[in-house]
Write an enzyme that holds these catalytic residues in place. Structure first.
Site, mmCIF file in Angstrom:
data_model
loop_
_atom_site.group_PDB
_atom_site.id
_atom_site.type_symbol
_atom_site.label_atom_id
_atom_site.label_comp_id
_atom_site.label_asym_id
_atom_site.label_seq_id
_atom_site.Cartn_x
_atom_site.Cartn_y
_atom_site.Cartn_z
ATOM 1 N N HIS A 17 0.640 -0.992 0.060
ATOM 2 C CA HIS A 17 -0.200 -0.118 -0.034
ATOM 3 C C HIS A 17 0.773 0.962 0.171
ATOM 4 C CE1 HIS A 17 -3.236 -2.826 2.419
ATOM 5 N NE2 HIS A 17 -3.381 -2.415 1.147
ATOM 6 N N LYS A 41 -15.348 -8.126 3.616
ATOM 7 C CA LYS A 41 -14.479 -8.497 4.022
ATOM 8 C C LYS A 41 -15.115 -7.957 5.752
ATOM 9 C CE LYS A 41 -10.760 -7.454 1.407
ATOM 10 N NZ LYS A 41 -9.637 -6.935 1.034
ATOM 11 N N ARG A 90 -1.789 -5.525 -8.920
ATOM 12 C CA ARG A 90 -0.283 -6.416 -8.130
ATOM 13 C C ARG A 90 -0.671 -7.443 -8.936
ATOM 14 N NH1 ARG A 90 -2.265 -8.106 -2.594
ATOM 15 N NH2 ARG A 90 -5.089 -7.812 -4.045
ATOM 16 N N SER A 128 -2.294 -7.571 2.940
ATOM 17 C CA SER A 128 -2.987 -7.489 3.975
ATOM 18 C C SER A 128 -3.543 -8.966 4.820
ATOM 19 C CB SER A 128 -3.949 -6.865 4.719
ATOM 20 O OG SER A 128 -4.324 -5.393 4.651
HETATM 21 O O1 PNS Z 1 -8.263 -2.876 -0.199
HETATM 22 P P1 PNS Z 1 -10.549 -2.714 -0.955
HETATM 23 O O2 PNS Z 1 -10.581 -3.921 0.087
HETATM 24 O O3 PNS Z 1 -9.970 -4.175 -1.930
HETATM 25 O O4 PNS Z 1 -11.022 -1.941 -1.195
HETATM 26 C C1 PNS Z 1 -12.008 -2.252 -1.260
HETATM 27 C C2 PNS Z 1 -12.943 -1.178 -0.781
HETATM 28 C C3 PNS Z 1 -13.286 -0.835 0.252
HETATM 29 C C4 PNS Z 1 -12.373 0.410 -1.560
HETATM 30 C C5 PNS Z 1 -14.545 -0.744 -1.879
HETATM 31 O O5 PNS Z 1 -15.649 -2.270 -1.356
HETATM 32 C C6 PNS Z 1 -15.161 0.207 -1.942
HETATM 33 O O6 PNS Z 1 -15.561 1.054 -2.324
HETATM 34 N N1 PNS Z 1 -16.558 0.172 -0.716
HETATM 35 C C7 PNS Z 1 -17.216 1.504 -0.318
HETATM 36 C C8 PNS Z 1 -18.051 0.813 -1.441
HETATM 37 C C9 PNS Z 1 -18.696 0.886 -2.315
HETATM 38 O O7 PNS Z 1 -18.747 2.111 -2.640
HETATM 39 N N2 PNS Z 1 -18.939 -0.063 -3.344
HETATM 40 C C10 PNS Z 1 -19.300 0.089 -4.605
HETATM 41 C C11 PNS Z 1 -17.963 0.084 -5.235
HETATM 42 S S1 PNS Z 1 -18.188 -0.796 -6.833
#
Ligand code: PNS
Length: 161
Positions: A17, A41, A90, A128
């Site tokens: 990150h 998650k 990645r 993570s």
């Molecule tokens: O580090 P991650 O878990 O891959 O990040 C994913 C994250 C938190 C960016 C994604 O789940 C997100 O944007 N969550 C907020 C809710 C949202 O906007 N959902 C629609 C996204 S398509």
């Protein structure tokens, strides 16, 4: 002023990150690293802990701010006046999920584009979840997480993980 947001779970922040934060901060006037909720998650660290780890490990990087948000990423981008969402890529395996999210976010907020930055080759495999698993089972995570938060991460994961 070009504002970008870098969203993620950051549970906890890894060197992968930080690599993306360093790269993205050089491209924008302001980079907001935002801790968000991923429905698929179940985080170990609280939002406040994750923000605190991010604050401590990015305080030397110019133009970086740390925040959290409980709603939609597309709404957060609009609220902040951001032009860009930054995501790290990645391996090829990340692509399908990221592609789907990028197009969904564009549908929800056509003003914002997602850009993908390639992580350094040395962090290609890092996540993570991997860090948590290694720490939980007594392994060495020194090469994966920032030195200033390593002992706290280990202690917390072995206590509650
Ligand atoms: O580090 P991650 O878990 O891959 O990040 C994913 C994250 C938190 C960016 C994604 O789940 C997100 O944007 N969550 C907020 C809710 C949202 O906007 N959902 C629609 C996204 S398509």
């Amino acid at each position: 002023m070009k504002i970008a947001i870098y969203p993620g779970s950051f549970d906890p922040v890894t060197l992968g990150h930080l690599d993306i934060i360093n790269r993205a901060s050089a491209l924008f006037d302001k980079l907001i690293v935002v801790v968000m909720h991923n429905v698929s998650k179940k985080p170990i660290f609280s939002v406040e802990e994750r923000k605190e780890f991010l604050r401590r490990t990015t305080k030397h990087i110019k133009g970086v701010e740390i925040d959290s948000f409980g709603g939609l990423l597309a709404d957060y981008a609009a609220k902040q006046g951001a032009c860009t969402i930054v995501k790290g890529l990645r391996a090829v395996s990340d692509f399908e999920y990221e592609f789907q999210m990028a197009l969904t976010n564009r549908k929800l907020n056509p003003e914002v584009d997602t850009v993908f930055l390639m992580t350094s080759a040395e962090y290609m495999y890092l996540s993570s979840s991997m860090v948590k698993d290694i720490a939980l089972h007594g392994g060495n995570v020194a090469d994966f997480v920032p030195a200033e938060i390593e002992s706290e991460i280990i202690a917390r994961i072995r206590k509650d993980g």
